[in-house]
Write an enzyme that holds these catalytic residues in place. Structure first.
Site, PDB file in Angstrom:
ATOM      1  N   ASP A  34       0.820  -1.216   0.000  1.00  0.00           N
ATOM      2  CA  ASP A  34       0.000   0.000   0.000  1.00  0.00           C
ATOM      3  C   ASP A  34       0.854   1.266   0.000  1.00  0.00           C
ATOM      4  OD1 ASP A  34      -2.440  -1.283  -0.040  1.00  0.00           O
ATOM      5  OD2 ASP A  34      -2.649  -1.324   2.142  1.00  0.00           O
ATOM      6  N   TYR A  67       7.512  -9.828   6.844  1.00  0.00           N
ATOM      7  CA  TYR A  67       7.285  -8.385   6.951  1.00  0.00           C
ATOM      8  C   TYR A  67       7.827  -7.902   8.300  1.00  0.00           C
ATOM      9  CZ  TYR A  67       3.981  -8.152   2.994  1.00  0.00           C
ATOM     10  OH  TYR A  67       3.400  -8.171   1.744  1.00  0.00           O
TER      11      TYR A  67
END
Lengths: 246, 246
Positions: free
Chosen positions: B51, B109
């Site tokens: 994003d 992540y």
């Protein structure tokens, strides 16, 4: 009331510290915040100008105010009205004979060079030279040329200034992995002086100039012999030292 | 020739990875660089979307090319045509049965939280919570709730997706001074899943929710019970793992 403020900023999105016409500067943003608090225009007096892209961890300014509030309260009042690339780290109430610019004893600047692989997340905060083999030891040895009292006329952009003599107390090289931090401590620095010195030291690191060449250039007092300028994004105004009573 | 690329980018100035209308995305910039090299439109296939504001140290994509050149040469060819907030770290020539998206075994992540004093130079690269006392130990203990195979329907923005079951292999907390790095390793993550989990863990760190509350929310499969979202700037796509033969 005179307030002394220590301010940290990311220089990337600023046209330097000092107000100049309509460009976005650190000074404009701080004075705008103070104007909201005081409901009048407030002028600040800063220790040093920094150029576009140059960062600060310890820029100092002062301003006078009719508002008496605790230091932490003034700090919060200003910070809550500043954009997120400026942050007031400390506010101190000082006597009225304190002046941010005229009582400085030493200034400390850092220049950050990364000789490792390019990291786009740090691109605004370090200089990544494209030339790959940089002899840091040779740079460090050559840096000794600049320590002491010298006329730095060869190493400044501004040739209108009369007194180009400055004293550099120390230049220190610190290595952490691929990061090289060069610490400069002196009684003051001319416009672009550190960035020109770093650029010329890099020429030594790349084998294009020698320590003796730098000594010669320094003695010649001629900027044409030092025509390089290291990028602004590696430079940090790190700390300002004042005479003891301040 | 199929080329596999590892790419690093600073998400701050992008509207995410994936191309969408006229907005500046990482994919648009990479495909523009490849188009210059190939003199035709080249499509890339990336492992993950990220994003707006999310960073990557190890995003993977592949593309097919009629140009045969050494890996380092292709790396330089692309990097020299990219803006300075994207950098190709590695290029590998792979077999044509390699696919960046479909052969992933694990994704890693990192989410970076700084519980120390605000630093404007790091504002785009860490999340600085305003609430000051954060109980990291409580967050770490509560994070165990998410490890294993779970239906993460409460922890995703996208409710159109049918299969919301994912496996998280590990969640690790690493502290270095005021910096807390939370490492997530799993077989895949739903849209916004990590940012929602981090936001809910922070509620635990601030004493607003308990570990049991998180367990309850997970079981309810209802996003309304997990309405928070941690900022994008703390999130990094760190590493993609492929099945052994790749």
């Amino acid at each position: 009331m005179r307030y002394k403020c220590t301010v940290c900023y990311d220089g990337s999105q600023f046209h330097g510290f000092q107000t100049q016409s309509d460009l976005r500067t650190v000074q404009i943003e701080i004075e705008a915040a103070l104007e909201i608090i005081h409901k009048r225009k407030v002028n600040i007096f800063a220790c040093s100008r920094t150029d576009a892209g140059v960062h600060a961890y310890g820029q100092i300014f002062h301003f006078d105010s009719e508002i008496k509030m605790p230091e932490w309260n003034m700090q919060n009042a200003i910070n809550s009205r500043l954009p997120n690339d400026i942050y007031i780290k400390k506010v101190e109430i000082v006597s009225e004979d304190f002046h941010a610019r005229y009582q400085v004893s030493k200034k400390e600047y850092h220049y950050l060079i990364d000789v490792g692989e390019y990291d786009p997340l740090k691109r605004n905060y370090r200089y990544y030279p494209k030339y790959h083999k940089t002899n840091i030891e040779a740079m460090e040895a050559a840096s000794k040329v600049f320590i002491g009292v010298h006329d730095f006329k060869s190493f400044t952009k501004n040739h209108e200034i009369k007194n180009t003599v400055r004293e550099i107390y120390d230049i220190e090289f610190i290595r952490e992995g691929s990061l090289v931090t060069i610490k400069f401590i002196g009684n003051g620095f001319l416009h672009n002086m550190i960035r020109i010195i770093v650029a010329m030291l890099l020429e030594v690191g790349w084998g294009n100039l020698s320590k003796d060449d730098l000594e010669y250039i320094l003695k010649q007092k001629n900027r044409k012999l030092a025509p390089k300028l290291a990028p602004a994004n590696g430079l940090y105004l790190y700390k300002i030292y004042y005479n003891e009573k301040n």
